[in-house]
Design an enzyme around this catalytic site. Structure first.
Site, PDB file in Angstrom:
ATOM      1  N   GLY A  41      26.529  -9.800  -3.312  1.00 50.21           N
ATOM      2  CA  GLY A  41      25.235  -9.192  -3.612  1.00 50.21           C
ATOM      3  C   GLY A  41      24.911  -9.308  -5.088  1.00 50.21           C
ATOM      4  O   GLY A  41      25.804  -9.187  -5.949  1.00 50.21           O
ATOM      5  N   ARG A 338      10.689  13.133   0.159  1.00 45.84           N
ATOM      6  CA  ARG A 338      10.115  12.137   1.057  1.00 45.84           C
ATOM      7  C   ARG A 338      10.182  12.538   2.519  1.00 45.84           C
ATOM      8  O   ARG A 338       9.246  12.299   3.280  1.00 45.84           O
ATOM      9  CB  ARG A 338      10.842  10.795   0.849  1.00 45.84           C
ATOM     10  CG  ARG A 338      10.542  10.189  -0.500  1.00 45.84           C
ATOM     11  CD  ARG A 338      11.372   8.964  -0.769  1.00 45.84           C
ATOM     12  NE  ARG A 338      10.938   8.326  -2.009  1.00 45.84           N
ATOM     13  CZ  ARG A 338      11.509   7.266  -2.538  1.00 45.84           C
ATOM     14  NH1 ARG A 338      12.548   6.717  -1.943  1.00 45.84           N
ATOM     15  NH2 ARG A 338      11.053   6.745  -3.666  1.00 45.84           N
ATOM     16  N   HIS A 409      12.496   3.000   5.066  1.00 50.79           N
ATOM     17  CA  HIS A 409      12.605   2.541   3.684  1.00 50.79           C
ATOM     18  C   HIS A 409      14.044   2.299   3.238  1.00 50.79           C
ATOM     19  O   HIS A 409      14.411   1.206   2.855  1.00 50.79           O
ATOM     20  CB  HIS A 409      11.937   3.568   2.766  1.00 50.79           C
ATOM     21  CG  HIS A 409      12.004   3.241   1.308  1.00 50.79           C
ATOM     22  ND1 HIS A 409      11.587   2.021   0.812  1.00 50.79           N
ATOM     23  CD2 HIS A 409      12.431   3.950   0.246  1.00 50.79           C
ATOM     24  CE1 HIS A 409      11.752   2.007  -0.509  1.00 50.79           C
ATOM     25  NE2 HIS A 409      12.281   3.160  -0.864  1.00 50.79           N
TER      26      HIS A 409
END
EC number: 1.3.5.1
Length: 647
Positions: A41, A338, A409
């Site tokens: 990554g 959120r 998300h």
């Protein structure tokens, strides 16, 4: 209960990390040259870790699925990065950042990990400023701050609506320097397809060259997974199309525990779905909730008229608008966390007050901010975000309120790691979104960038030494061992099986079916019946995939459909584990909302006496149910209580 050792240091909360560093084992500079580390990554976590470890003297092999680390999905983060520097002098502190994060995660994160995250946050800002990251500044020259959800202070540092991009460029510059100095060897357009374990330790990976299709072997003394989350299990999400959970999933199938897989974040501020051929969703930064006000019509007939195109939002008078977050949560208003904002939007739309052609949208309105601050100020703060919205929706948000709706998300679940960021497989580490460690059941905005850079720059470079200190005498890992041979043969058999199915369904068509099941039954609201149905339907999806998928092209060359098919096979299995975990957790907490467990006011209802633990799932074979172990979350320094954002 399986004995899960999280290796949390003893002592007072504020001294744990210092005590750990003072007593850890070290590797001297000469010996670091003898050790190889694979970092999979190149986002914020991966790039910062590879650059730092390379600078320290290790031999680092860094793998990038894109053609450049600059294309990592970290670039999409818009609003900012949290730190406890308290430049606005509004009452912030390391402890308050720690507590807001613990509370925002609904008391389902480890105290020690979260405090360490808050503690190193200030060092991240100093590091990034030194790299030249162009943070916004106040008139006097100090770095500017703005507010984000779940906090009553301004602690978010930002670069307009491009914070992720600018931070990634900083990490990329550090990585490029290390590559140029031959401290890091960078492999672009390579995808890890399996982990190699030798004598119980992670000793390398098999990666597929995405251009040639060739499988290649790479050995190392330790492997670091920094490949992000698994949100694309839902097909439609805010993630880039290449974002996937396959590297983490292959680690799980080799023995690494998967922790809290049901805990996925729904972001409240996304551009609504606009068609069935859409492949991803676009996030509008949470920073917009600083000055934007969220509302729906108070009258159902007005909402219906808007849906039919008979009224415009600007036709609705002020007294006929329901600013429902300000009404329900007066202390935090539009800046609630959120998960709270997402459920509130869903509740209004389900009740018939939603707008847009589908009724699955609410308004994010800047008329008040433009009148109060002036258009120039709003444009300076959010201009590029407004431009992006207008390009996608073909509507001017300076004139007409934005339309937003929640979407998948970020995943708080991931590979289980201890305090040292090491998984249940010795030598296998996971950092950033790939692990589960720092956010609990819900991530506060602007904390993803903070965790990725904290892990990569300031945590892993310390903790990995504790493992590597007794690996100095281990020679460089050879890739001609039976374990490498066996793993590569298994991958070739898997690819051959996929290519030979020659069915009638495209990869994307099956992925869309998976996404519908996941969103319907394992999405924003879940219940026992739906989760059980999801598990059964996912088994049918898996059967359909392995009998009806069609992959054009050849395996030994560039083949994007084969790439997607390999990932989709993992997404299907991941979806089932997510549903099992959600079914097991009979409570509501953060992003995991079981409709059977809510307060009279519709808020998440935890059951701390039964579920104050990390669920750690162990793979038991293709046709066997996984086994769950529990890591108890014993709080010493924080008292759990029902989250309250109203006063």
């Amino acid at each position: 209960m399986n004995n899960i050792d999280s290796k949390i240091p003893k002592g007072p909360l504020a001294e744990k990390w210092t005590n750990y560093k003072n007593n850890q084992k070290l590797v001297n500079p000469a010996n670091k040259r003898k050790l190889d580390i694979i970092v999979v990554g190149t986002g914020l976590a991966g790039a910062s870790a590879a650059a730092t470890l390379g600078e320290q003297g290790y031999n680092v092999l860094n793998f990038c699925i894109q053609d450049s680390p600059r294309r990592a999905h970290s670039i999409a983060a818009q609003g900012g990065i949290n730190a406890a520097k308290n430049y606005p002098n509004d009452g912030d502190s390391v402890y308050r950042l720690f507590y807001d994060t613990i509370k925002g995660g609904d008391y389902r994160a480890r105290e020690a990990n979260v405090y360490r995250l808050a503690e190193v946050s200030n060092e991240i800002i100093d590091q990034c400023v030194a790299q030249g990251v162009p943070f916004a500044r106040e008139y006097g020259g100090l770095l500017a701050n703005r507010s984000f959800g779940g906090s009553q202070v301004s602690r978010t540092f930002y670069a307009r609506g491009q914070t992720g991009q600018q931070l990634l460029l900083g990490a990329y510059s550090a990585l490029s320097r290390a590559v140029n100095k031959k401290q890091v060897k960078l492999y672009t357009r390579y995808e890890m397809v399996d982990l190699v374990v030798i004598d119980g330790r992670a000793r390398g990976i098999i990666a597929r060259n995405l251009v040639t299709g060739k499988l290649e072997r790479f050995g190392a003394h330790a492997v670091v997974i920094a490949t992000g989350g698994y949100g694309n299990t839902f097909f439609l999400s805010t993630n880039a199309m290449a974002s996937n959970g396959s590297a983490a999933w292959q680690c799980y199938k080799k023995g690494a525990y998967m922790a809290n897989p049901c805990m996925t974040q729904i972001h409240p501020t996304c551009i609504p779905v606009h068609g069935e051929f859409q492949s991803k969703l676009t996030l509008m930064s949470e920073s917009l909730r600083n000055d934007g006000r969220i509302w729906v019509p108070k009258k159902k007939e007005d909402a219906e008229a808007i849906r039919q195109g008979k009224l415009k939002p600007t036709d609705i008078k002020e007294e006929d608008r329901d600013y429902y977050l300000e009404r329900r949560y007066p202390a935090f208003g539009n800046l609630v966390p959120r998960d709270v904002a997402s459920r509130a939007a869903k509740e209004r739309c389900d009740a018939g007050y939603g707008v847009g052609t589908t009724g699955l949208a609410v308004y994010l309105d800047f008329a008040d901010a433009i009148e109060r601050l002036g258009r120039d100020v709003v444009e300076a703060r959010y201009g590029n975000l407004f431009q992006m919205y207008e390009k996608i929706v073909d509507d001017d948000p300076y004139v007409t309120p934005m339309m937003i709706y929640p979407a998948i998300h970020y995943t708080m679940g991931g590979i289980w790691v201890d305090y040292e960021l090491m998984s249940s497989i010795p030598g296998l580490f996971a950092i950033g979104e790939a692990n589960f460690s720092d956010h609990g059941a819900n991530r506060l905005g602007a904390s993803a960038l903070m965790q990725g850079l904290a892990d990569g720059y300031f945590v892993l470079p310390y903790t990995i030494q504790n493992y590597l200190s007794d690996q100095i005498s281990v020679p460089h890992i050879k890739t001609d061992s039976p374990e490498f041979e066996k793993t590569e043969n298994e991958i070739n058999q898997r690819i051959e099986r996929l290519m030979n199915i020659k069915g009638k369904h495209s990869v994307d068509s099956i992925h869309k079916k998976l996404g519908h099941i996941m969103w319907e039954y394992v999405g924003m609201a879940r219940n026992e019946a739906g989760l059980k149905k999801a598990i059964e339907e996912l088994k049918e999806i898996k059967k359909d995939f392995w009998t009806n998928v069609r992959i054009p092209g050849e395996k030994s060359t560039l083949n994007i459909e084969l790439e997607k098919a390999l990932r989709l096979a993992d997404f299907i299995e991941m979806g089932e584990l997510m549903a099992r975990d959600a079914l097991n957790r009979e409570e509501s907490c953060g992003g995991h909302f079981r409709t059977e467990h809510q307060t009279e006011e519709g808020e998440a209802l935890r059951h701390d006496d039964e579920f104050a633990y990390v669920s750690c799932w162990e793979y038991k074979g293709e046709d066997n149910e996984p086994v769950m172990y529990k890591e108890s979350l014993d709080y010493e320094f924080v008292v759990r209580q029902q989250r309250n954002y109203k006063s």
